[in-house]
Write an enzyme that holds these catalytic residues in place. Structure first.
Site, mmCIF file in Angstrom:
data_model
loop_
_atom_site.group_PDB
_atom_site.id
_atom_site.type_symbol
_atom_site.label_atom_id
_atom_site.label_comp_id
_atom_site.label_asym_id
_atom_site.label_seq_id
_atom_site.Cartn_x
_atom_site.Cartn_y
_atom_site.Cartn_z
ATOM 1 N N ARG A 1 4.058 -17.051 -2.083
ATOM 2 C CA ARG A 1 3.975 -15.720 -2.689
ATOM 3 C C ARG A 1 4.937 -15.567 -3.866
ATOM 4 O O ARG A 1 4.797 -14.656 -4.677
ATOM 5 C CB ARG A 1 4.284 -14.653 -1.616
ATOM 6 C CG ARG A 1 4.226 -13.223 -2.113
ATOM 7 C CD ARG A 1 2.846 -12.865 -2.634
ATOM 8 N NE ARG A 1 2.799 -11.518 -3.230
ATOM 9 C CZ ARG A 1 3.020 -11.286 -4.514
ATOM 10 N NH1 ARG A 1 3.278 -12.277 -5.348
ATOM 11 N NH2 ARG A 1 2.957 -10.054 -4.971
ATOM 12 N N LEU B 1 -4.000 -5.467 -6.492
ATOM 13 C CA LEU B 1 -2.947 -4.489 -6.252
ATOM 14 C C LEU B 1 -1.810 -5.103 -5.428
ATOM 15 O O LEU B 1 -2.048 -5.700 -4.396
ATOM 16 C CB LEU B 1 -3.546 -3.297 -5.491
ATOM 17 C CG LEU B 1 -2.590 -2.147 -5.228
ATOM 18 C CD1 LEU B 1 -2.174 -1.481 -6.520
ATOM 19 C CD2 LEU B 1 -3.225 -1.156 -4.273
ATOM 20 N N ASP B 2 -0.585 -4.946 -5.881
ATOM 21 C CA ASP B 2 0.600 -5.407 -5.159
ATOM 22 C C ASP B 2 0.661 -6.924 -5.010
ATOM 23 O O ASP B 2 1.456 -7.435 -4.220
ATOM 24 C CB ASP B 2 0.693 -4.767 -3.752
ATOM 25 C CG ASP B 2 0.774 -3.249 -3.822
ATOM 26 O OD1 ASP B 2 1.083 -2.715 -4.900
ATOM 27 O OD2 ASP B 2 0.523 -2.599 -2.785
ATOM 28 N N GLU B 3 -0.182 -7.629 -5.754
ATOM 29 C CA GLU B 3 -0.199 -9.085 -5.605
ATOM 30 C C GLU B 3 0.252 -9.811 -6.871
ATOM 31 O O GLU B 3 0.202 -11.031 -6.940
ATOM 32 C CB GLU B 3 -1.619 -9.557 -5.234
ATOM 33 C CG GLU B 3 -2.129 -9.080 -3.890
ATOM 34 C CD GLU B 3 -1.477 -9.806 -2.727
ATOM 35 O OE1 GLU B 3 -0.970 -10.919 -2.927
ATOM 36 O OE2 GLU B 3 -1.464 -9.233 -1.627
ATOM 37 N N GLY C 1 0.795 -1.219 0.000
ATOM 38 C CA GLY C 1 0.000 0.000 0.000
ATOM 39 C C GLY C 1 0.824 1.263 0.000
ATOM 40 O O GLY C 1 1.992 1.271 -0.373
#
Lengths: 279, 279, 279, 279
Positions: free
Chosen positions: D206, B222-224, B196
């Site tokens: 991840r 987002l950001d993934e 974020g």
């Protein structure tokens, strides 16, 4: 089902990968990982293939591979899991301890068969961890007698590699020849800088901002053998020689252990005076 | 003689490497470098093959490869040398400048066709280097109108990739879908830490001793998206938010340029939410 | 309220810090950061003090400090924010571009007054960014004439430092003397390894696993000046000379810019053939 | 002549350094190294001073320093050379072994008084190196009983610090309070990423390209204590969870030992939820 590592080096030519993989497929060997490198100036081909399958007749497979490769090809089939090693030391503990700890907890990828030291400083520690320590002084004898004593000990065991873990004597060309390609040294500088003795003092005098260490195979030419791994660490004006030595030791053990891991996993080819490292 | 890069992904099975290399040998293609990876849990196979030879009918070769591979295989033959890219920016110059400099001196491996910014700050600099700059404000319009303006510009060019070089607006799922797998972002933290906004402030508040940056493909989340490259650098108690931002920018440009180099050399597969990087 | 940086070097003795800080307190100067170093073998003391306060009569403050220090003390009071620099280049763009970009966006901590090149390759680029470029060929003239031309240009400006951003000519002892302590060079190797020309070829031939770069002050002895910063990066058998050069350039610009930042913030003392760096 | 380390923290105000150094000069203490930091938002001052001289009455010197400092100042005079520590472990050997080896060869800067483990796996190894091992199972008892057993052992010794060397039980707020500021933990991730259990599995899922480790002081909030040191290492798609764990362990021991060295040399202040590290 077994794991099999195949190392091949030979003159380069078109179709090598195809030839090799066709032989493996015909033997129901499934390729898990394959790495290859062509040294173009020297027209030399190197490959490391990890595969799984059932190979009952390794010698026959090796012969079939050789039949499908150019003359002068070298083929190694490796199923042996752990290497057998001897360690040579002088007085410093840090590299020896790192190896013996991993040996003790079965994470070294090798078995330490013995430690030979030209001083007695590390005897008690080595024996505490249950490893035989042979004290072979270099004093009051010529080099060939000194080395013969060590050879007699080493040859009692079925040794794959000799690790010089801060062994501070220069080995003769004869000794090196007897264990060609099997001796690994940790040099306490970022070669080719600071060749020779007292590299940390040289580094201090020159005021460098980085020091390093180098693991290499030992050849006739001191500090000139094929380099396996190197690392560096930053130093600054606050580092005297003593602090450089302390920081250097941390790098030395990291570099040596990384080299050993690569060697014990058969990831390294020596190509003239260099190494090919299939990480 | 041409260079040809072949990218193949398909369900894993025995004999894939043999099948592929046999086809290449039959077309007189010499393998210069070959890398492969098997995602065992998902039973998926990936390979990147660099070869040289004469391929007149690429489409036919591709079809023959597909005929020798499992269903659902994806084969890409790549001869195009330089990619065409668009860059999206906001106000920060550091990533943009790094790309434009390499573009100017032909060391980017891609051609920058245009820069689109939602502010005017970087217009003059971009034009100094001879690259068209399109100012598309996001103010006073809804997101779809804003994005449509950008799409109209992008679609004027034959764009392979869109690089978000510190573009501080969140793109809609629709926009991302239109350029699926083609948008690369530089995120100003070591993901997944500090997801974020204001990651450097978060890092400062937490008192971390390392900050980092992450280049990733953009997806809906987002950001993934799949991570391509990451680097970190040490900070200490002397670093306020401002100093962290300054150190972070150096890492950001390093990480982004490294990711772009890998992408422009076709060294990356996206495998579900991860990447496979054949360095 | 102003920021003032004070640099002091002098023979070491007991009570120096007390003497200095007492003077500063008497002038209502608040110490924001203070770093000191004692070179014990040479009994030399160095300190960098950042303070805030009002100093109307700097010369008087300097005199009072000198009165409270041993003979031969050197005291510098620095309030000037940005240094003025000249850049010398040959053909390679990477270091020059990094400096000019930071110069353009006011993040260099210095103002680039001019670029002098012994080839014309970088003229257009430099001028695109609005910086004067002086082409001074070394061809068909002797070194002193060549250097005199450069000096004439440099001396037009009020230059604090001369940055050799991949300037591939060796400067004469006379030139170096004229700008003693003001010339910074980026050397394309991890000194003292690979001194001299073609370090990347030397590195390739030796098969090293790390390459590096060194920023140093220029002295009479080529490649022997006090080292400011060094960094290294890993390479492997896949790196030919060309790939080493490419990787090396990234390190070179990082090392040079880091050195310049330290110099422009007055964080460096030269202590005989070494530097003290107060990061 | 003795070495004396002085740690001072207090509210910031003008003239602190002058006041402190004047007191030291009056006691004929020569300052060898001095570091200070002002946390400006919180108006807090911290300094670490290493000096040499003869201090017969430390308590009196401390009182004089306090008299010359703002209210609420904290002054520590440290002459003790080696700290006394207890180590808590579960089953993993790598951090414990690194500490015990340095302890054995007197390079830890501390003396290991005992090891407490909630399993028996590490008992034999610990005892081989001559250190008492106390097996305290957590099974079949409530946490307070478990912790009381450990406290009874710890309190037999005069312990300065408790090192959690991969101790996999969460300590109660009461236990932490009893040893406030004295417990150091190694967390197997780059905090704040991957808080909690199984960080390597999280990292694998991840698809990160970097993993790390964090040494921190233990507070009530799990994984939220002040961070001392962090390091990272690169991983790639070839790393499964097992390989990440292996690489992670190397980082964990490096991070923990670096933190311990800083602590044992009294180089760390805890400032709210952060640390100040005077390297």
């Amino acid at each position: 089902m077994n794991e099999l590592t195949i190392l091949i080096s030979c003159p380069d030519q078109v179709g090598l990968v195809t030839n090799i993989t066709r032989v493996l497929a015909a033997h129901q060997l499934n390729i898990v990982a394959m790495r290859e490198f062509v040294d173009e100036p020297n027209r030399a081909f190197f490959t490391r293939i990890a595969c799984v399958g059932n190979v009952n007749e390794q010698e026959k497979l090796k012969q079939i591979l050789l039949n499908n490769l150019p003359d002068n090809a070298i083929v190694n089939l490796i199923t042996q899991l752990d290497k057998q090693i001897a360690i040579l030391v002088t007085k410093e503990y840090h590299c020896l301890a790192e190896i013996l700890i991993k040996n003790q907890f079965k994470t070294l990828g090798a078995n330490v068969k013995c430690v030979i030291g030209n001083y007695e400083e590390l005897k008690e520690f080595t024996e505490q961890l249950g490893i035989p320590y042979f004290y072979v002084s270099h004093a009051d004898k010529d080099k060939s007698a000194f080395e013969q004593e060590m050879k007699t000990i080493i040859n009692q065991f079925d040794i794959d590699y000799i690790v010089l873990a801060k062994f501070m004597r220069i080995l003769s060309a004869d000794f090196v020849k007897d264990y060609a390609g099997k001796i690994i040294n940790i040099h306490h500088s970022f070669l080719p800088a600071f060749i020779g003795a007292n590299p940390y003092r040289q580094a201090f005098e020159r005021g460098v901002k980085i020091i390093g260490a180098t693991a290499h195979f030992v050849t006739d030419n001191l500090d000139e053998g094929p380099i396996i791994t190197q690392h560096t660490t930053h130093v600054d004006h606050n580092f005297g020689v003593k602090e450089m030595v302390r920081a250097g030791k941390e790098i030395e053990k990291k570099v040596l252990l990384e080299a050993l891991e690569l060697i014990f996993e058969d990831r390294i080819f020596v190509n003239r005076n260099k190494t090919i490292v299939f990480k």
